[in-house]
Motif scaffolding. Sequence first.
Motif, PDB file in Angstrom:
ATOM      1  N   SER A 205       4.354   4.701   9.393  1.00 39.80           N
ATOM      2  CA  SER A 205       5.289   3.805   9.356  1.00 39.80           C
ATOM      3  C   SER A 205       6.520   3.769  10.224  1.00 39.80           C
ATOM      4  O   SER A 205       6.786   2.480  10.795  1.00 39.80           O
ATOM      5  CB  SER A 205       6.079   4.009   7.930  1.00 39.80           C
ATOM      6  OG  SER A 205       6.690   5.377   7.976  1.00 39.80           O
ATOM      7  N   GLN A 206       6.667   4.811  11.031  1.00 41.01           N
ATOM      8  CA  GLN A 206       7.525   4.586  12.171  1.00 41.01           C
ATOM      9  C   GLN A 206       6.783   3.766  13.309  1.00 41.01           C
ATOM     10  O   GLN A 206       7.396   3.106  14.161  1.00 41.01           O
ATOM     11  CB  GLN A 206       7.742   5.929  12.445  1.00 41.01           C
ATOM     12  CG  GLN A 206       8.584   6.180  13.835  1.00 41.01           C
ATOM     13  CD  GLN A 206      10.158   5.890  13.414  1.00 41.01           C
ATOM     14  OE1 GLN A 206      10.559   4.592  13.576  1.00 41.01           O
ATOM     15  NE2 GLN A 206      10.706   6.845  12.910  1.00 41.01           N
ATOM     16  N   LYS A 209       6.726   0.186  12.670  1.00 43.68           N
ATOM     17  CA  LYS A 209       8.183  -0.390  12.986  1.00 43.68           C
ATOM     18  C   LYS A 209       8.642  -0.497  14.391  1.00 43.68           C
ATOM     19  O   LYS A 209       9.128  -1.561  14.774  1.00 43.68           O
ATOM     20  CB  LYS A 209       9.271   0.451  12.341  1.00 43.68           C
ATOM     21  CG  LYS A 209       9.262   0.612  10.633  1.00 43.68           C
ATOM     22  CD  LYS A 209      10.283   1.587  10.042  1.00 43.68           C
ATOM     23  CE  LYS A 209      10.219   1.718   8.776  1.00 43.68           C
ATOM     24  NZ  LYS A 209      10.852   2.854   8.202  1.00 43.68           N
ATOM     25  N   ARG A 212       7.112  -3.741  15.533  1.00 41.67           N
ATOM     26  CA  ARG A 212       7.503  -5.030  14.850  1.00 41.67           C
ATOM     27  C   ARG A 212       9.039  -5.219  15.491  1.00 41.67           C
ATOM     28  O   ARG A 212       9.568  -6.312  15.512  1.00 41.67           O
ATOM     29  CB  ARG A 212       7.511  -4.823  13.434  1.00 41.67           C
ATOM     30  CG  ARG A 212       5.987  -5.149  13.035  1.00 41.67           C
ATOM     31  CD  ARG A 212       6.020  -4.738  11.528  1.00 41.67           C
ATOM     32  NE  ARG A 212       4.488  -4.978  11.311  1.00 41.67           N
ATOM     33  CZ  ARG A 212       3.941  -4.522  10.164  1.00 41.67           C
ATOM     34  NH1 ARG A 212       4.666  -3.379   9.254  1.00 41.67           N
ATOM     35  NH2 ARG A 212       2.527  -4.601   9.853  1.00 41.67           N
ATOM     36  N   ARG A 213       9.735  -4.157  15.961  1.00 40.89           N
ATOM     37  CA  ARG A 213      11.106  -4.392  16.449  1.00 40.89           C
ATOM     38  C   ARG A 213      10.881  -4.996  17.893  1.00 40.89           C
ATOM     39  O   ARG A 213      12.091  -5.582  18.267  1.00 40.89           O
ATOM     40  CB  ARG A 213      11.863  -3.028  16.804  1.00 40.89           C
ATOM     41  CG  ARG A 213      12.289  -2.337  15.479  1.00 40.89           C
ATOM     42  CD  ARG A 213      13.382  -1.149  15.972  1.00 40.89           C
ATOM     43  NE  ARG A 213      12.808  -0.269  16.061  1.00 40.89           N
ATOM     44  CZ  ARG A 213      12.461   1.090  15.291  1.00 40.89           C
ATOM     45  NH1 ARG A 213      12.714   0.825  14.116  1.00 40.89           N
ATOM     46  NH2 ARG A 213      11.637   2.180  16.046  1.00 40.89           N
TER      47      ARG A 213
END
Length: 324
Positions: A205-206, A209, A212-213
């Motif tokens: 998940s990290q 993210k 996507r950041r």
Amino acid sequence: MKLQQLRFLLAVAQNDLNITAAAERLFTSQPGVSKQIRLLEEELGVTIFERTGRQLTGVTDAGKAILERAEAVLREVDSIRDVASEFSDPSAGSLSIATTHTQARYVLPTVIKAFRARYPAVDLQMHQGNPEQISEMAAGGAVDFAIATEATADFGNLIMMPCYHWNRTIITPCDHPLREVRPLTLEAVNEHPIVTYVFGFTGRSQLDKTFRRRGLEPNVVFTATDADVIKTYVRLGVGIGILARMAYDPALDPDLCALDATRLFPPSTTRLGFRPGLFLRSYHYDFIELFASHLTREVVQSAVEAASEQERNALFSDLELLEY
């Protein structure tokens, strides 16, 4: 009310209301289990299991509340036995761990080898699963310790302790064009198909993210729970691999090369958790310290005694964690 009756209740609930399976698990007879459950219901004056004929079909609201408390009572009974064993034979007992493949394959072997040398009479059991399953096993008392990176924070009834930080590496065939890119960027990485962990495993998940950041959708074409499987499909040319840094060893993977990804992704933290009320024996404390040297007996006891999660986090904030 007898402890045996409570054990029968839990066994039936844990075997999908199948009395025959519960009886086999408890090495007793099906009629004996049925009789004891009926006697307990008569004594308590409530129906615990819903029935259609002789078939158990559900658990009543009263039954759900009773089962929850029966489980807590039996855990306390086990704790009493553990307390007695700590004084009668501190070097013998059992230790059960639930963890992911990455921990079991790449981090725990040296810890378990050292632990076994110190406590040869302790029965050591390891269960593998995804982080949510692992946390549920620990929260429900099926195992002593949960060790994982993701999802464990969702279970507020576990005492969670940070063990080490780790980051990722990108693996490719050694002639891959990505190895020539300087400096390495997420945009350059995302130009290639990616092979990595299934969502919910090993910091996945990290990773998502982070892409996507930067306004990127990660180009993931193949996922697996096992780093060795990821490496296999990198070798087949399916894509570049992004995996935990400790899962790559140039001596064991001479046909693959690694690109340092620590500048691209924030570190993740692996934690060890256990349920409040678990009686920690001496060998439990020693295992924890072997796994994470900063988690001494004193630190663990302070974490157990902390009045809140915020107080516990403050306790850990000054600790220096190992990095993989």
